[in-house]
Motif scaffolding. Structure first.
Motif, short mmCIF file in Angstrom:
data_model
loop_
_atom_site.label_atom_id
_atom_site.label_comp_id
_atom_site.label_asym_id
_atom_site.label_seq_id
_atom_site.Cartn_x
_atom_site.Cartn_y
_atom_site.Cartn_z
N GLU A 57 0.86 -1.18 0.00
CA GLU A 57 0.00 0.00 0.00
C GLU A 57 0.89 1.23 0.00
OE1 GLU A 57 -3.60 1.93 2.63
OE2 GLU A 57 -3.23 -0.23 2.74
N ILE A 58 0.78 2.04 -1.06
CA ILE A 58 1.64 3.22 -1.16
C ILE A 58 1.00 4.45 -0.52
CG2 ILE A 58 2.98 2.42 -3.11
CD1 ILE A 58 1.21 4.16 -4.92
N LYS A 59 -0.32 4.48 -0.51
CA LYS A 59 -1.07 5.46 0.27
C LYS A 59 -2.43 4.86 0.56
CE LYS A 59 -1.75 8.14 -3.93
NZ LYS A 59 -1.76 9.44 -4.54
N GLU A 60 -3.16 5.46 1.42
CA GLU A 60 -4.40 4.86 1.89
C GLU A 60 -5.30 4.42 0.74
OE1 GLU A 60 -8.05 6.02 4.79
OE2 GLU A 60 -6.10 6.89 5.21
N GLY A 61 -5.54 3.11 0.69
CA GLY A 61 -6.43 2.55 -0.33
C GLY A 61 -5.78 2.30 -1.68
N VAL A 62 -4.52 2.71 -1.87
CA VAL A 62 -3.85 2.53 -3.16
C VAL A 62 -2.75 1.49 -3.00
CG1 VAL A 62 -2.54 3.63 -5.02
CG2 VAL A 62 -4.34 4.91 -3.82
N LYS A 63 -2.93 0.36 -3.67
CA LYS A 63 -1.93 -0.71 -3.61
C LYS A 63 -1.25 -0.85 -4.96
CE LYS A 63 -4.12 -3.53 -0.08
NZ LYS A 63 -4.63 -4.85 0.27
N VAL A 64 0.03 -1.21 -4.90
CA VAL A 64 0.77 -1.51 -6.12
C VAL A 64 1.27 -2.94 -6.01
CG1 VAL A 64 1.46 0.86 -6.64
CG2 VAL A 64 2.91 -0.55 -5.21
N GLY A 65 1.31 -3.62 -7.14
CA GLY A 65 1.83 -4.98 -7.17
C GLY A 65 3.20 -5.01 -7.80
N PHE A 66 4.03 -5.93 -7.34
CA PHE A 66 5.36 -6.09 -7.90
C PHE A 66 5.82 -7.52 -7.66
CE2 PHE A 66 5.69 -4.57 -3.61
CZ PHE A 66 6.72 -5.28 -3.03
N LYS A 67 6.77 -7.97 -8.44
CA LYS A 67 7.29 -9.33 -8.32
C LYS A 67 8.68 -9.31 -7.70
CE LYS A 67 4.71 -11.04 -12.26
NZ LYS A 67 4.80 -11.47 -13.66
N THR A 68 8.96 -10.33 -6.93
CA THR A 68 10.28 -10.54 -6.37
C THR A 68 10.66 -12.01 -6.57
OG1 THR A 68 9.41 -11.02 -4.17
CG2 THR A 68 10.08 -8.74 -4.61
N VAL A 69 11.91 -12.32 -6.35
CA VAL A 69 12.37 -13.70 -6.44
C VAL A 69 13.11 -14.06 -5.16
CG1 VAL A 69 12.56 -13.68 -8.96
CG2 VAL A 69 14.55 -13.10 -7.60
N THR A 70 13.13 -15.35 -4.87
CA THR A 70 13.97 -15.86 -3.79
C THR A 70 14.83 -16.98 -4.35
OG1 THR A 70 12.25 -17.38 -3.04
CG2 THR A 70 12.40 -15.27 -1.89
N ILE A 71 16.04 -17.04 -3.85
CA ILE A 71 16.95 -18.13 -4.19
C ILE A 71 17.29 -18.81 -2.87
CG2 ILE A 71 19.21 -18.74 -5.11
CD1 ILE A 71 18.96 -16.28 -6.93
N ARG A 72 17.17 -20.13 -2.84
CA ARG A 72 17.40 -20.87 -1.60
C ARG A 72 18.40 -21.99 -1.83
NH1 ARG A 72 12.35 -22.80 1.67
NH2 ARG A 72 12.58 -20.68 2.36
N ARG A 73 19.30 -22.15 -0.87
CA ARG A 73 20.24 -23.27 -0.86
C ARG A 73 19.95 -24.08 0.39
NH1 ARG A 73 25.69 -24.55 1.14
NH2 ARG A 73 25.59 -22.69 2.43
N SER A 74 19.76 -25.39 0.22
CA SER A 74 19.47 -26.28 1.35
C SER A 74 20.60 -27.29 1.51
CB SER A 74 18.16 -27.03 1.11
OG SER A 74 17.11 -26.13 0.93
N TRP A 75 20.83 -27.72 2.76
CA TRP A 75 21.85 -28.73 3.03
C TRP A 75 21.55 -29.39 4.36
CZ3 TRP A 75 22.28 -23.65 4.06
CH2 TRP A 75 22.72 -23.26 5.31
N LYS A 76 22.16 -30.55 4.58
CA LYS A 76 22.07 -31.22 5.87
C LYS A 76 23.32 -30.89 6.67
CE LYS A 76 19.03 -35.09 5.19
NZ LYS A 76 18.86 -36.54 5.32
N ASP A 77 23.13 -30.55 7.95
CA ASP A 77 24.27 -30.21 8.79
C ASP A 77 24.92 -31.47 9.36
OD1 ASP A 77 22.71 -31.01 10.91
OD2 ASP A 77 22.40 -29.00 11.71
N LYS A 78 25.89 -31.27 10.25
CA LYS A 78 26.65 -32.39 10.81
C LYS A 78 25.80 -33.38 11.59
CE LYS A 78 30.98 -29.87 11.08
NZ LYS A 78 32.03 -29.33 11.94
#
Length: 87
Positions: free
Chosen positions: A24-45
């Motif tokens: 919401e950029i001002k009351e009642g006005v919303k803007v949409g946008f895209k983002t990305v996530t990059i994830r690395r997974s592993w098993k610990d000791k």
């Protein structure tokens, strides 16, 4: 239910997701946008799954690609030179 990604990709222990977000950029006005996530997974000791996630905006992607490309060149070209003894 939480926000679900629009699309996901996986290669081994690396995954990426595309998200749609609203702010919401001002009351009642919303803007949409895209983002990305990059994830690395592993098993610990002790065999527990761990992961780390990097959240990025569209303008970050070309910069990351450039940096990764330069790192790959350095790693692969240097390894090849070291293996052949040419420096």
């Amino acid at each position: 239910m939480g926000n679900m990604p629009i699309k996901t990709w996986r290669s081994g222990n690396i995954s990426g997701a595309l998200w749609f977000n609203e702010r919401e950029i001002k009351e009642g006005v919303k803007v949409g946008f895209k983002t990305v996530t990059i994830r690395r997974s592993w098993k610990d000791k002790i065999d527990l799954w761990r992961d780390e996630t990097l959240s990025l905006r569209r303008q970050d992607l070309p910069k990351i690609i450039t940096v990764i490309h330069e790192m790959m060149k350095e790693l692969y070209l240097t390894e090849k030179e070291e293996a052949t003894g040419n420096e």
